[in-house]
Design an enzyme around this catalytic site. Structure first.
Site, PDB file in Angstrom:
ATOM      1  N   ASP A   1     -12.217  -8.809   5.109  1.00  0.00           N
ATOM      2  CA  ASP A   1     -13.525  -8.801   4.430  1.00  0.00           C
ATOM      3  C   ASP A   1     -14.144 -10.197   4.469  1.00  0.00           C
ATOM      4  O   ASP A   1     -15.337 -10.364   4.720  1.00  0.00           O
ATOM      5  CB  ASP A   1     -13.390  -8.360   2.959  1.00  0.00           C
ATOM      6  CG  ASP A   1     -13.666  -6.875   2.770  1.00  0.00           C
ATOM      7  OD1 ASP A   1     -13.383  -6.106   3.710  1.00  0.00           O
ATOM      8  OD2 ASP A   1     -14.159  -6.494   1.687  1.00  0.00           O
TER       9      ASP A   1
ATOM     10  N   LYS B   1       3.101 -15.345   3.265  1.00  0.00           N
ATOM     11  CA  LYS B   1       3.316 -16.150   2.057  1.00  0.00           C
ATOM     12  C   LYS B   1       4.815 -16.412   1.992  1.00  0.00           C
ATOM     13  O   LYS B   1       5.504 -16.055   1.029  1.00  0.00           O
ATOM     14  CB  LYS B   1       2.785 -15.370   0.828  1.00  0.00           C
ATOM     15  CG  LYS B   1       2.745 -16.169  -0.463  1.00  0.00           C
ATOM     16  CD  LYS B   1       1.679 -17.247  -0.496  1.00  0.00           C
ATOM     17  CE  LYS B   1       1.787 -18.061  -1.780  1.00  0.00           C
ATOM     18  NZ  LYS B   1       0.899 -19.246  -1.771  1.00  0.00           N
TER      19      LYS B   1
ATOM     20  N   TYR C   1       0.822  -1.215   0.000  1.00  0.00           N
ATOM     21  CA  TYR C   1       0.000   0.000   0.000  1.00  0.00           C
ATOM     22  C   TYR C   1       0.853   1.260   0.000  1.00  0.00           C
ATOM     23  O   TYR C   1       0.451   2.289  -0.524  1.00  0.00           O
ATOM     24  CB  TYR C   1      -0.896   0.047   1.249  1.00  0.00           C
ATOM     25  CG  TYR C   1      -2.207  -0.667   1.131  1.00  0.00           C
ATOM     26  CD1 TYR C   1      -2.254  -2.043   0.990  1.00  0.00           C
ATOM     27  CD2 TYR C   1      -3.403   0.030   1.191  1.00  0.00           C
ATOM     28  CE1 TYR C   1      -3.457  -2.703   0.907  1.00  0.00           C
ATOM     29  CE2 TYR C   1      -4.619  -0.621   1.105  1.00  0.00           C
ATOM     30  CZ  TYR C   1      -4.649  -1.987   0.966  1.00  0.00           C
ATOM     31  OH  TYR C   1      -5.843  -2.632   0.885  1.00  0.00           O
TER      32      TYR C   1
ATOM     33  N   ASP D   1      -3.015 -18.312   1.504  1.00  0.00           N
ATOM     34  CA  ASP D   1      -4.019 -19.049   0.718  1.00  0.00           C
ATOM     35  C   ASP D   1      -4.723 -20.085   1.592  1.00  0.00           C
ATOM     36  O   ASP D   1      -5.944 -20.242   1.559  1.00  0.00           O
ATOM     37  CB  ASP D   1      -3.396 -19.688  -0.545  1.00  0.00           C
ATOM     38  CG  ASP D   1      -2.091 -20.433  -0.284  1.00  0.00           C
ATOM     39  OD1 ASP D   1      -1.551 -20.356   0.847  1.00  0.00           O
ATOM     40  OD2 ASP D   1      -1.596 -21.101  -1.214  1.00  0.00           O
TER      41      ASP D   1
ATOM     42  N   ASP E   1      -6.293  -6.817   4.493  1.00  0.00           N
ATOM     43  CA  ASP E   1      -7.424  -6.186   3.806  1.00  0.00           C
ATOM     44  C   ASP E   1      -8.369  -7.264   3.285  1.00  0.00           C
ATOM     45  O   ASP E   1      -9.584  -7.213   3.499  1.00  0.00           O
ATOM     46  CB  ASP E   1      -6.894  -5.336   2.640  1.00  0.00           C
ATOM     47  CG  ASP E   1      -8.014  -4.713   1.826  1.00  0.00           C
ATOM     48  OD1 ASP E   1      -8.947  -4.159   2.436  1.00  0.00           O
ATOM     49  OD2 ASP E   1      -7.969  -4.807   0.583  1.00  0.00           O
TER      50      ASP E   1
HETATM   51  C1  IPM Z   1     -10.350  -1.014   4.048  1.00  0.00           C
HETATM   52  C2  IPM Z   1     -10.584  -0.489   2.677  1.00  0.00           C
HETATM   53  C3  IPM Z   1      -9.416   0.394   2.297  1.00  0.00           C
HETATM   54  C4  IPM Z   1      -8.169  -0.452   2.300  1.00  0.00           C
HETATM   55  C5  IPM Z   1      -9.572   1.131   0.963  1.00  0.00           C
HETATM   56  C6  IPM Z   1     -10.828   1.990   0.950  1.00  0.00           C
HETATM   57  C7  IPM Z   1      -8.358   1.934   0.612  1.00  0.00           C
HETATM   58  O1  IPM Z   1     -10.759  -1.530   1.767  1.00  0.00           O
HETATM   59  O2  IPM Z   1     -10.281  -0.193   4.985  1.00  0.00           O
HETATM   60  O3  IPM Z   1     -10.232  -2.231   4.201  1.00  0.00           O
HETATM   61  O4  IPM Z   1      -7.874  -1.143   1.318  1.00  0.00           O
HETATM   62  O5  IPM Z   1      -7.482  -0.435   3.297  1.00  0.00           O
HETATM   63 MG    MG Z   2     -10.820  -3.460   2.673  1.00  0.00          MG
END
Ligand code: IPM
Ligand code: MG
Length: 356
Positions: free
Chosen positions: A251, A191, A142, A223, A247
């Site tokens: 999710d 990884k 990032y 993975d 990230d």
């Molecule tokens: C998160 C989001 C952010 C990230 C984006 C909006 C840049 O997906 O906070 O997880 O990738 O960190």
């Molecule tokens: Mg995210």
């Protein structure tokens, strides 16, 4: 106590959910005799529209001066055509970096009253889901250089992923300390069979682990971790991982609880000033329709009370109010189930305040 809170309402459903979280904070202030002072800090697409940049200097200043920052969500298709350096997300990344927020904590916990919303097989869900993803937040790919060049008549792009030992060490300590307050098991995800950054990650986390002999440390390739999270999430207590893997896995982790709209997160650095937000996005498709679920943001405000302001009783009160509303059968659209009482964003906020 007097506390100053920088408020980033953001885009899409951001203003609606933040409005309800502020209402809940005001109810807490009334009940416990605190004064919360809110200072607006425009960021994201709305800031691009008003100021031409996703994070104006004045907003950054407001955040750096405040005791904590409360954020809704930023971004939306309207700003997709912006150049990469001026996208709404850039504002968030710049803010994380400027505030030195190297740890992002994202709990994945299934609410007992919402187990019907869990997309996993019933026998897997029955074992329970209660783990925390500790994500490194201001390093890795990032924050490496990003370049796109013209070479041999075609475009070529490059993103650099790099980690220094100190960046790994500090977030690893947070993970081990958190595990001590939980079930004493850290799974470090990398990884290391392919990446140098991961080999350094694994070595450094292993070194840090020596200071926590009471905590079990396991290593897992990313993975495999993605697979294990849906195969048997009950095996996890604290997952610690680098920025991009975190990230993605966070999710996935939120979705298996069946309620991405319910999950808060906190981002912390060295001091007590953190950034608190729901983990979901700005949901432009339902913005302005009073259909968003404010609970993720309300619970983020509870995290702010607990970790930012050391107000445990206040945080408990908010969390208990949310539990009570769910127990009474109230549901926003994202967590609606048969027999539930469907309510909008404003009504959900009111119901929570009423129970405080
Ligand atoms: C998160 C989001 C952010 C990230 C984006 C909006 C840049 O997906 O906070 O997880 O990738 O960190
Ligand atoms: Mg995210």
């Amino acid at each position: 106590m007097n506390k100053t809170i920088a408020v980033i309402r953001g885009d899409g459903i951001g203003p609606e959910i933040v409005g309800e979280a502020i209402g809940v904070l005001d109810a807490v202030a009334d009940k416990f005799g605190h004064a919360f002072i809110y200072q607006e800090a425009p960021m994201g697409g709305c800031a691009i529209d008003a100021f031409g940049v996703p994070l104006p200097e004045s907003s950054l200043h407001t955040c750096l001066q405040a005791d904590s920052v409360l954020l809704g969500a930023v971004g939306g298709p309207r700003w997709d055509a912006q150049p990469p350096v001026n996208r709404p997300e850039r504002g968030l990344l710049k803010l994380r970096e400027a505030m030195g927020l190297y740890t992002n904590i994202r709990p994945a916990r299934m609410f007992a009253d919402l187990s019907a919303a869990c997309p996993l097989r019933a026998d897997i869900a029955a074992r329970g889901i209660d783990f925390v993803v500790v994500r490194e937040l201001i390093g890795g790919v990032y924050f490496g250089s990003h370049t796109t060049v013209e070479e041999n008549g075609e475009q070529k792009a490059e993103d650099i992923m790099s980690y220094a030992e100190h960046e790994i060490r500090r977030v690893a300590h947070v993970a081990f300390q958190m595990a001590r307050k939980r079930r004493r098991r850290v799974t470090s995800v990398d990884k290391a069979n392919v990446l140098d950054t991961s080999r350094l990650w694994r070595k450094t986390v292993t070194e840090v682990a020596a200071a926590y002999p009471d905590v079990e440390l396991l290593h897992m390739y990313v993975d495999n971790a993605a697979m294990q999270i849906v195969r048997d999430p009950s095996q996890f207590d604290v997952i610690v991982t680098e920025n991009l893997f975190g990230d993605i896995l966070s999710d996935e982790a939120s979705q298996i609880t069946g309620s991405i709209g319910m999950i808060p997160s906190s981002s912390m650095g060295e001091g007590s000033r953190g950034l608190y937000e729901p983990i979901h996005g700005s949901a432009p498709d339902i913005a302005g329709q009073d259909r968003a679920n404010p609970i993720g943001t309300v619970l983020a405000a509870a995290m702010m009370l607990r970790y930012g302001f050391d107000m445990a009783a206040e945080a408990d009160t908010v969390e208990a109010a949310v539990d009570a509303v769910l127990k009474d059968g109230y549901r926003c659209g994202d967590i609606m189930q048969s027999g539930g009482r469907l309510v909008g964003c404003r009504e959900m906020g009111r119901l929570i305040r009423e129970r405080i």
